[in-house]
Motif scaffolding. Structure first.
Motif, mmCIF file in Angstrom:
data_model
loop_
_atom_site.group_PDB
_atom_site.id
_atom_site.type_symbol
_atom_site.label_atom_id
_atom_site.label_comp_id
_atom_site.label_asym_id
_atom_site.label_seq_id
_atom_site.Cartn_x
_atom_site.Cartn_y
_atom_site.Cartn_z
ATOM 1 N N MET A 1 0.821 -1.197 0.000
ATOM 2 C CA MET A 1 0.000 0.000 0.000
ATOM 3 C C MET A 1 0.866 1.263 0.000
ATOM 4 O O MET A 1 0.491 2.250 -0.614
ATOM 5 C CB MET A 1 -0.920 -0.041 1.222
ATOM 6 N N GLU A 2 1.993 1.202 0.675
ATOM 7 C CA GLU A 2 2.855 2.377 0.727
ATOM 8 C C GLU A 2 3.465 2.689 -0.635
ATOM 9 O O GLU A 2 3.843 3.831 -0.903
ATOM 10 C CB GLU A 2 3.974 2.189 1.759
ATOM 11 N N LEU A 4 1.950 2.752 -3.387
ATOM 12 C CA LEU A 4 1.027 3.582 -4.161
ATOM 13 C C LEU A 4 1.269 5.060 -3.923
ATOM 14 O O LEU A 4 1.017 5.888 -4.810
ATOM 15 C CB LEU A 4 -0.422 3.232 -3.811
#
Length: 55
Positions: A1-2, A4
């Motif tokens: 997620m990071e 992104l």
């Protein structure tokens, strides 16, 4: 997620850079005549017969 948080801004910046170069090339006449150079090669005015041949 990071990832992104890094990939989305990079892709937006890249899209703007590509858009700018596309706009620049259109403004400088890169897309004015796409078929002219190809037709000039085919419609060459060179004579192919031998001028010494007197028929």
């Amino acid at each position: 997620m990071e990832s992104l948080y890094i990939l989305i801004p990079i892709s937006i910046i890249l899209a703007f850079i590509i858009g700018y170069f596309f706009w620049w090339s259109g403004k400088n006449g890169q897309f004015d005549d796409l078929e002219g150079p190809a037709h000039r090669i085919l419609m060459d005015d060179d004579e192919t017969f031998d001028k010494t041949d007197k028929k």
